[in-house]
Design a protein around this motif. Structure first.
Motif, PDB file in Angstrom:
ATOM      1  N   SER A  49     -13.490 -13.627  49.029  1.00 51.00           N
ATOM      2  CA  SER A  49     -13.481 -14.600  49.665  1.00 51.00           C
ATOM      3  C   SER A  49     -14.726 -15.021  50.559  1.00 51.00           C
ATOM      4  N   GLU A  50     -15.120 -13.833  51.416  1.00 49.92           N
ATOM      5  CA  GLU A  50     -16.368 -13.962  52.153  1.00 49.92           C
ATOM      6  C   GLU A  50     -17.638 -14.183  51.509  1.00 49.92           C
TER       7      GLU A  50
ATOM      8  N   PHE B 290     -14.630  -3.230  56.849  1.00 50.24           N
ATOM      9  CA  PHE B 290     -15.374  -4.128  56.190  1.00 50.24           C
ATOM     10  C   PHE B 290     -15.599  -5.211  56.837  1.00 50.24           C
ATOM     11  N   LYS B 291     -14.996  -5.860  57.791  1.00 49.48           N
ATOM     12  CA  LYS B 291     -15.410  -6.907  58.674  1.00 49.48           C
ATOM     13  C   LYS B 291     -16.507  -7.002  59.404  1.00 49.48           C
ATOM     14  N   ALA B 292     -16.857  -5.628  59.656  1.00 48.64           N
ATOM     15  CA  ALA B 292     -18.248  -5.528  60.390  1.00 48.64           C
ATOM     16  C   ALA B 292     -19.388  -5.871  59.693  1.00 48.64           C
ATOM     17  N   PHE B 293     -19.171  -5.842  58.451  1.00 40.69           N
ATOM     18  CA  PHE B 293     -20.339  -6.079  57.481  1.00 40.69           C
ATOM     19  C   PHE B 293     -20.301  -7.537  57.070  1.00 40.69           C
ATOM     20  N   PHE B 294     -19.717  -8.562  57.495  1.00 38.35           N
ATOM     21  CA  PHE B 294     -19.629 -10.030  57.304  1.00 38.35           C
ATOM     22  C   PHE B 294     -20.891 -10.477  57.775  1.00 38.35           C
ATOM     23  N   CYS B 295     -21.519 -11.584  57.313  1.00 37.21           N
ATOM     24  CA  CYS B 295     -22.900 -11.764  57.503  1.00 37.21           C
ATOM     25  C   CYS B 295     -22.580 -12.678  58.610  1.00 37.21           C
TER      26      CYS B 295
ATOM     27  N   GLY C 198      -7.008  -2.809  49.125  1.00 32.65           N
ATOM     28  CA  GLY C 198      -6.581  -3.551  50.183  1.00 32.65           C
ATOM     29  C   GLY C 198      -7.281  -4.474  51.079  1.00 32.65           C
ATOM     30  N   ASN C 199      -8.389  -4.647  50.306  1.00 35.88           N
ATOM     31  CA  ASN C 199      -9.625  -5.771  51.189  1.00 35.88           C
ATOM     32  C   ASN C 199     -10.391  -6.385  50.146  1.00 35.88           C
ATOM     33  N   THR C 200     -10.192  -6.331  48.816  1.00 37.86           N
ATOM     34  CA  THR C 200     -11.081  -6.969  47.818  1.00 37.86           C
ATOM     35  C   THR C 200     -10.872  -8.445  47.622  1.00 37.86           C
ATOM     36  N   TYR C 201      -9.800  -8.887  48.071  1.00 42.79           N
ATOM     37  CA  TYR C 201      -9.546 -10.300  48.162  1.00 42.79           C
ATOM     38  C   TYR C 201     -10.160 -11.012  49.355  1.00 42.79           C
ATOM     39  N   ASP C 202     -10.119 -10.338  50.498  1.00 42.22           N
ATOM     40  CA  ASP C 202     -10.975 -10.608  51.707  1.00 42.22           C
ATOM     41  C   ASP C 202     -12.567 -10.670  51.538  1.00 42.22           C
TER      42      ASP C 202
ATOM     43  N   LEU D 266     -28.341  -6.180  52.892  1.00 40.21           N
ATOM     44  CA  LEU D 266     -27.789  -5.022  53.009  1.00 40.21           C
ATOM     45  C   LEU D 266     -26.200  -4.906  53.308  1.00 40.21           C
ATOM     46  N   LYS D 267     -25.796  -6.203  53.993  1.00 43.55           N
ATOM     47  CA  LYS D 267     -24.426  -6.196  54.293  1.00 43.55           C
ATOM     48  C   LYS D 267     -23.432  -6.554  53.144  1.00 43.55           C
ATOM     49  N   ILE D 268     -24.456  -7.444  52.102  1.00 41.70           N
ATOM     50  CA  ILE D 268     -23.419  -7.695  50.967  1.00 41.70           C
ATOM     51  C   ILE D 268     -23.425  -6.507  50.176  1.00 41.70           C
ATOM     52  N   GLU D 269     -24.284  -5.717  50.235  1.00 45.28           N
ATOM     53  CA  GLU D 269     -24.218  -4.553  49.134  1.00 45.28           C
ATOM     54  C   GLU D 269     -23.421  -3.834  49.613  1.00 45.28           C
ATOM     55  N   MET D 270     -22.958  -3.404  51.095  1.00 48.47           N
ATOM     56  CA  MET D 270     -22.009  -2.566  51.673  1.00 48.47           C
ATOM     57  C   MET D 270     -20.558  -3.150  51.316  1.00 48.47           C
ATOM     58  N   LEU D 271     -20.693  -4.656  51.499  1.00 47.29           N
ATOM     59  CA  LEU D 271     -19.125  -5.070  51.112  1.00 47.29           C
ATOM     60  C   LEU D 271     -18.787  -4.944  49.909  1.00 47.29           C
TER      61      LEU D 271
END
Length: 654
Positions: free
Chosen positions: A372-373, A337-342, A365-369, A353-358
């Motif tokens: 936050s992003e 998921f971090k690869a989709f950070f803008c 396991g990754n919702t909070y991160d 696109l990245k926001i939709e993928m996130l």
């Protein structure tokens, strides 16, 4: 001065136009005389060759800017015997440009072109074949076929590849004449036997058009092309991979052989080659769920690497295809998921696109991160990205079974952002959240209490706030007084969806706080019955007749318990809910992926069959914008519907 045309007086053209036409005619006469003089010299000197080259440059310049130079056609033909390469290229360009206009005179060039087709210089031989094929004169087909047959047997690859492409032009002009020859059989033989990659590529292009793409996807062709794919240009590699993608391997062993042979193409620097290879891998393993999942895992690294490098335009194409894969199998990308950070340098389209993928890959396991992003993007200077970020947090909150606390609190904090469009998007997200997860009502009511509808300018947000006041008015003391100005000014409200929601909210609140709402409901129904909009009129009449017939029954209808909404029509195009998702996947590595639409929606092609997408039972009968009157509309036969796609990949390998 005036002249007569068909008995009518016609003014003489202005002097400036007459002078321009006269100057043009004079110049054409001079150029014609020069061409005749130069054409009559059998062995011109270097000075005369240079003079002829300059003359042809002038002709081509005039031709380029739109001046008609066709009167010089016969004079140009007289110079076809020139041996100067630059002049010959310009002469061929002129002939192909005006051949259809001077079809009768074009026949005079046959002898010269046939002679050039046997020249000792391979470039001239190729140019002669290309020029004759480009004239597009039906009377030249019989001569063109002879030149092509000669060119296909040429020892040099340039005439061969030019002749191969000329076959397609013959096929367009006279397919019956082409069928009477052995040219197509020669091309099929050359496809696997010719030693030059450019010649093979042209043969493949022509045969795809003539025989069809599927006819090229034979084992002999596929294996022969794959074994020497490194010899081809990038463009030709993509063409080959498109053919390979249509080939159906006989068994799993053959599938692995093809993928192993193309493994190194995933590391190519050209995004078109990589995406074409990805398409081969995905199609080859579509019927093998366990291998298909492994292919997804294998494709992630090269695609993410390619998307993060290079120019913005190719990168967007890669991100669009990654978006399609993520929406197809979100769990496989959850750890990345971090690869989709803008990034700050990302274009807005890539950020979206990245926001939709996130949003799609969010799990326990990754919702909070991820939230936050996404919350950081709410402050983006681009309003569209800020809006999309709020909607993304809202979608994550809708899937609020991850057991991660603070997501809803983060969403409610956006109400204090102070920006109109952020507040508007947040209210819409809160409305959807309450319709799916009523357990968050207490927190949401506290957050929206005191927000005046008049302070919100966007209709969707105004309708959302009205819905909250109507649905939870018994817990909000200020609810009737917040709605009162809007109900009194019902006729002045421009947005249809707000007027519809006002009627429903007033009706709901009446059965919860009748003394305060009696007069306001009467005014709202009276204004609704007089409304010019048919939907508003119909809803107002329905409520009025319900109250007149049986107020107690009306209270049970409007205030009935409602099931939680599981799907929203405005999210139907998001992720796997897109009813065209499977068809778009079939058109991988095409514009369909970038447009998020199947090809038939933006071209003239119509699919033979539409993809079937299983439907889900209608839950609340609403389209996501009518607010709390869903049960009532369903009972009256106005039920809404929706579609939801099954999982497109068996993640368990079953």
């Amino acid at each position: 001065r005036r002249g007569r045309v068909n008995g009518h007086l016609r003014p003489t053209p202005p002097p400036s136009i007459a002078m321009a036409e006269g100057r043009r005619n004079t110049e054409l006469t001079e150029m014609s005389a020069s061409l005749r003089t130069l054409g009559s010299r059998g062995n011109p000197s270097k000075e005369q060759q240079a003079s002829r080259r300059l003359l042809f440059q002038r002709i081509i310049q005039y031709l380029t800017i739109g001046i008609d130079m066709s009167p010089l056609f016969s004079d140009v033909i007289m110079n076809a015997h020139t041996t100067d390469m630059a002049t010959k290229k310009m002469l061929y360009h002129y002939l192909t440009y005006y051949a259809t206009v001077k079809a009768d005179l074009a026949l005079l060039t046959v002898n010269t072109l046939q002679k050039d087709g046997r020249d000792e210089n391979p470039v001239i031989r190729g140019l002669a074949i290309r020029s004759m094929a480009s004239m597009r004169v039906p009377d030249l087909v019989e001569y063109l076929i002879g030149s092509i047959q000669l060119g296909l047997k040429d020892a040099h690859p340039y005439p061969r590849k030019t002749a191969a492409m000329g076959v397609l032009k013959v096929f367009d002009l006279d397919p019956e004449a082409l069928a009477e020859t052995e040219i197509l059989e020669d091309l099929r033989r050359m496809l696997t036997a010719d030693r030059d990659a450019a010649v093979v590529a042209n043969c493949l292009i022509v045969l795809r058009e003539v025989d069809g793409e599927q006819a090229m996807a034979t084992k002999q062709n596929v294996y022969g092309l794959i074994n020497r794919i490194k010899d081809f240009s990038e463009w030709s590699q993509v063409t080959i991979l498109e053919v390979v993608a249509l080939y159906v391997p006989a068994d799993k062993t053959e599938t692995f052989e093809i993928m192993n042979a193309l493994e190194d193409r995933l590391q190519h620097s050209n995004s078109a080659v990589v995406l074409a290879t990805v398409k081969v891998f995905l199609r080859a393993t579509l019927d093998m769920a366990d291998v298909h999942q492994q292919v997804f895992e294998r494709l992630k690294a090269p695609l993410l690497t390619l998307a993060a490098a290079g120019a913005a335009e190719p990168a967007y194409a890669v991100w669009a295809h990654l978006h399609l894969l993520v929406m197809r199998a979100p769990p496989l990308f959850a750890t990345d998921f971090k690869a989709f950070f803008c990034r700050a340098s990302d274009p807005p389209a890539v950020k979206k696109l990245k926001i939709e993928m996130l949003t799609a890959v969010a799990d326990s396991g990754n919702t909070y991160d991820i939230v936050s992003e996404l919350s950081e993007y709410v402050t983006d200077v681009d309003a569209a990205i800020a809006r999309e970020s709020v909607r993304a947090v809202g979608r994550v909150a809708l899937d609020g079974d991850q057991g991660v606390s603070g997501i809803v609190d983060r969403l409610l904090q956006f109400l204090a952002h102070g920006t109109d469009y952020i507040t508007a998007e947040t209210l819409v997200a809160i409305k959807d959240l309450l319709r799916r997860h009523p357990r968050w009502a207490d927190d949401c009511i506290v957050a929206v209490s005191g927000i005046e509808v008049d302070a919100i300018s966007e209709p969707a947000a105004r309708a959302a706030l009205v819905f909250i006041y109507g649905e939870y008015g018994e817990a909000m003391p200020e609810a009737p007084y917040m709605l009162e100005p809007l109900l009194e000014g019902f006729a002045e409200e421009e947005a249809e969806e707000v007027r519809l929601e006002l009627l429903t909210a007033a009706m709901k609140l009446f059965f919860k706080r009748a003394p305060e709402m009696r007069d306001m409901l009467g005014k709202a129904l009276a204004a609704g019955v007089a409304d010019a909009n048919q939907d508003v009129l119909a809803r107002a009449l329905m409520y009025a007749r319900l109250l007149r017939h049986d107020p107690a029954a009306a209270g049970r209808v409007v205030g009935c318990d409602k099931e939680a909404v599981s799907n929203f029509s405005d999210n139907a195009a998001f992720g796997a809910n897109n009813k065209f998702a499977e068809l778009i996947f079939e058109e991988f590595n095409t514009l369909s992926v970038l447009y998020k639409q199947p090809a038939f929606m933006f071209t003239e092609d119509v699919p033979a069959t539409m993809p079937h997408t299983p439907s889900y039972p209608d839950v609340d009968g609403s389209g996501g914008g009518g607010g709390g009157d869903a049960g009532l509309l369903t009972d009256l036969g106005g039920a809404g519907g929706g579609r939801n796609g099954d999982s497109l990949i068996d993640l368990d390998g079953r």
